[in-house]
Design an enzyme around this catalytic site. Structure first.
Site, PDB file in Angstrom:
ATOM      1  N   ILE A  93       0.826  -1.233   0.099  1.00 50.09           N
ATOM      2  CA  ILE A  93       0.071   0.082   0.055  1.00 50.09           C
ATOM      3  C   ILE A  93       0.864   1.469   0.067  1.00 50.09           C
ATOM      4  O   ILE A  93       1.682   1.184   0.691  1.00 50.09           O
ATOM      5  CB  ILE A  93      -0.979   0.150   1.207  1.00 50.09           C
ATOM      6  CG1 ILE A  93      -1.876  -1.222   1.181  1.00 50.09           C
ATOM      7  CG2 ILE A  93      -1.803   1.233   1.227  1.00 50.09           C
ATOM      8  CD1 ILE A  93      -2.923  -1.223   0.094  1.00 50.09           C
ATOM      9  N   HIS A 110      -2.099  -2.583 -14.148  1.00 49.92           N
ATOM     10  CA  HIS A 110      -3.081  -3.453 -13.347  1.00 49.92           C
ATOM     11  C   HIS A 110      -3.420  -4.498 -14.502  1.00 49.92           C
ATOM     12  O   HIS A 110      -3.559  -4.160 -15.598  1.00 49.92           O
ATOM     13  CB  HIS A 110      -4.260  -2.893 -12.926  1.00 49.92           C
ATOM     14  CG  HIS A 110      -5.168  -3.771 -12.202  1.00 49.92           C
ATOM     15  ND1 HIS A 110      -5.118  -4.358 -10.988  1.00 49.92           N
ATOM     16  CD2 HIS A 110      -6.241  -4.535 -12.739  1.00 49.92           C
ATOM     17  CE1 HIS A 110      -6.001  -5.245 -10.530  1.00 49.92           C
ATOM     18  NE2 HIS A 110      -6.823  -5.348 -11.645  1.00 49.92           N
ATOM     19  N   ASP A 151      -6.857   1.203  -7.590  1.00 52.69           N
ATOM     20  CA  ASP A 151      -7.293   0.980  -8.872  1.00 52.69           C
ATOM     21  C   ASP A 151      -8.174   1.969  -9.547  1.00 52.69           C
ATOM     22  O   ASP A 151      -9.005   1.697 -10.364  1.00 52.69           O
ATOM     23  CB  ASP A 151      -7.421  -0.489  -9.358  1.00 52.69           C
ATOM     24  CG  ASP A 151      -6.478  -1.507  -8.952  1.00 52.69           C
ATOM     25  OD1 ASP A 151      -5.032  -1.032  -9.022  1.00 52.69           O
ATOM     26  OD2 ASP A 151      -6.727  -2.771  -8.658  1.00 52.69           O
ATOM     27  N   GLU A 181       0.976  -5.862 -20.999  1.00 56.05           N
ATOM     28  CA  GLU A 181       1.787  -5.122 -19.838  1.00 56.05           C
ATOM     29  C   GLU A 181       3.061  -4.728 -20.310  1.00 56.05           C
ATOM     30  O   GLU A 181       3.474  -3.535 -19.971  1.00 56.05           O
ATOM     31  CB  GLU A 181       1.988  -6.140 -18.547  1.00 56.05           C
ATOM     32  CG  GLU A 181       0.509  -6.270 -17.705  1.00 56.05           C
ATOM     33  CD  GLU A 181       0.989  -7.135 -16.518  1.00 56.05           C
ATOM     34  OE1 GLU A 181       2.036  -6.855 -15.832  1.00 56.05           O
ATOM     35  OE2 GLU A 181       0.045  -8.077 -16.241  1.00 56.05           O
TER      36      GLU A 181
END
Length: 198
Positions: A93, A110, A151, A181
């Site tokens: 986090i 993501h 997100d 990605e």
């Protein structure tokens, strides 16, 4: 030159795509100033060392509590004087003070097409397990700015990837990395470095 700091937690395949992009010139006007991992001994640190990029570990386990970790983490990040912070498979986090200080200067990759299969609890293979369980025919990846939610920040780039019959979470994960990605993250950095995204 855009000063880029990359945050990692694991093998660093997205980091490698960035390193390769800078070396090949497909990511222009960019200097990789550092790599920070929250986990010691991960392969991403070896990738950084091989590329001659300063790298260090700041683990929450080394601090008495989350507040102390957050303070130390932000202090180390500030030391690199980054223009852009890239979360490349960073499973920790981000301190709220850091999100505030570096607003619109932190991006994340993501492994789904946000708003599908994102938010708290959706990371790594869990994203692909959920996509397969739902029976979607298309998944993909998203690069977005990081805000105080999970997100939820503004989307910069997305790329769709076909889900094939017989896919396992591992197979789908690999295809999304290769087809989406590893292309999107370097493209987003280049777009920011060349002023296409402000």
């Amino acid at each position: 030159m855009l000063r880029v700091l990359v945050l990692v937690s694991g093998g660093g395949t997205n980091l490698q795509a960035i390193i390769d992009g800078v070396a090949a010139g497909t990511i222009q006007n960019t200097e990789l100033v550092g790599v920070i991992s929250n986990n010691p001994g991960v392969f991403a640190l070896e990738r950084a060392a091989k590329a001659g990029i300063p790298a260090e570990v700041i683990s929450p386990k080394s601090y008495p509590d989350r507040a102390a970790f957050h303070e130390a983490f932000l202090s180390v990040v500030d030391g690199y004087k980054p223009d852009l912070i890239v979360l490349a498979g960073f499973l920790c986090i981000i301190p709220p003070a850091m999100i505030e200080k570096y607003e619109r200067r932190i991006i994340n990759i993501h492994p789904s097409l946000i708003p599908s299969f994102c938010g708290t609890g959706y990371y790594g293979l869990k994203v692909h397990e959920a996509a397969l369980a739902r029976g979607v025919k298309v998944s993909g990846a998203t690069v977005h700015f990081v805000d105080s939610g999970t997100d939820t920040g503004p989307i910069l780039l997305q790329k769709a990837v076909e889900v094939l019959p017989g896919d396992t979470p591992e197979i789908l994960q690999r295809r999304i990395m290769e087809q989406a990605e590893w292309k999107l993250l370097p493209q987003a950095i280049n777009d920011i470095a060349t002023g296409k995204i402000s």
